[in-house]
Structures are given as C-alpha cells and as structure tokens.
Design an enzyme around this catalytic site. Sequence first.
Site, PDB file in Angstrom:
ATOM      1  N   LYS A   1       1.101   5.034   6.662  1.00 26.04           N
ATOM      2  CA  LYS A   1       0.592   5.863   5.565  1.00 26.04           C
ATOM      3  C   LYS A   1       1.352   7.183   5.560  1.00 26.04           C
ATOM      4  O   LYS A   1       2.156   7.474   6.438  1.00 26.04           O
ATOM      5  CB  LYS A   1      -0.907   6.142   5.728  1.00 26.04           C
ATOM      6  CG  LYS A   1      -1.788   4.905   5.871  1.00 26.04           C
ATOM      7  CD  LYS A   1      -1.826   4.064   4.613  1.00 26.04           C
ATOM      8  CE  LYS A   1      -2.635   2.785   4.831  1.00 26.04           C
ATOM      9  NZ  LYS A   1      -2.567   1.888   3.658  1.00 26.04           N
TER      10      LYS A   1
ATOM     11  N   SER B   1       0.813  -1.220   0.000  1.00 20.44           N
ATOM     12  CA  SER B   1       0.000   0.000   0.000  1.00 20.44           C
ATOM     13  C   SER B   1       0.848   1.274   0.000  1.00 20.44           C
ATOM     14  O   SER B   1       0.355   2.346  -0.346  1.00 20.44           O
ATOM     15  CB  SER B   1      -0.942   0.023   1.203  1.00 20.44           C
ATOM     16  OG  SER B   1      -0.233   0.238   2.401  1.00 20.44           O
TER      17      SER B   1
END
Length: 207
Positions: A91, A50
């Site tokens: 993230k 991701s």
Amino acid sequence: SLQGWRASLLGKPMRTRNLLRTILQPIAIAIGLAMLARAALHIYAIPSGSMSPTLAVGDQVVVTRYFGQMPERGHVVVFRSPLQADELMVKRVIGMPGDLVDSRLGHVRVGTHTLAEPYLMRQASSGAIQAQIVPPGCYFVMGDNRDDSYDSRNWGFVAADRVVGRARLILWSSPREHGHDEILASPVSPNAAPAPRRARHLFKWVE
C-alpha cells in the site's frame, strides 16, 4: 648456485599464494555482495489491482529494506498484514505518526489540508474516513485503487516494525499472478482495474 636454487624454491610458494589470492579474492567479494544484496532487497509479484495504476497484476517489483530510515508519506511499502503475520500487503503511506487523517467529499485530508494524490485510479474515491490521529510508530496506508483496496480504512494502522521495505522498481510484468514471493491485497471485485499495457511496466520506478 646453491643460493639461487634456494631462492627459486622459496619463490614458488609465494607465487602460488599470489595466484590463489588473485583467483579467490574476486570470488569472495562477489559472494559477499550477493549476500548483502539478498539481505537488502527482494523481488515480489503483485497479484491484485489494489495499487493500480501504479502497480498492476503480474508486476515483479524490487523492494528494498529501510536501513536507518523510516517510511515517508507517499512511499509505496510492503508490510506484514496486521491480520495475518504470514501474509504480505502493499500500500501507499498516507498518514505519518502524529498526523490527523480524515476525508471530505471523497478526498483524503491530513491535518485539515486536502492531500494531492495524482497517483489515484480515480479521484475523490477514498470514501468516508473518520477523523483519527495516527499513533506513534504507526502509519495509515491505502491503495491507489481506492474502490478496490482493503487497507487502513478497514483494519486500522500499520506498526513500523511490520514494514518489510519500500517498493522501488518494476523489473518486468507478467500476466501470471505468481512469481517470487506473493503480496496479498484486496480480493477480486467489480471495481477491479483493467489489464495494463505491460510494456509501460518494464524497468519503471515506483512513484
């Protein structure tokens, strides 16, 4: 003489104390530094794509805590999942407290200005983001592989008190997904990132 004999006896304990200090002091300092380092940084393994191409599956990443500072836009951060407290995610910070965040034609905008994102796996891949203001003490975070990232577009903002630290350095990369602590991200999907050239992920600063 008697006086010299007594001085010799008194000098032995002093020399012994100095010797013990010489031996124990470096050990105590080393233990203290080790405890400080353990509190200040951790090493985590990346199990999903991701955050590709910035972080690849199998990367072993050094994460440092924020001491007296706060995350900034562009920082890659590790945080406790807003959905499950015992899970960690990694993230990139996109929106800061008070920012107006939305998207246009797949590009993220902050305060109506298109955000330059050279780190993305694919440009114009952010999808539709409804205009929203980041609340105080919160962050809007997204993965660099926007096609394969479960992030603030799905579950909302990350509270500042859930941030564990900032990803700083890739120590090494292994094809195995397990290592130290595990950072959870998006599940496997057809948009999964290709296998990295691992030599490029050795002692590399996270940017």
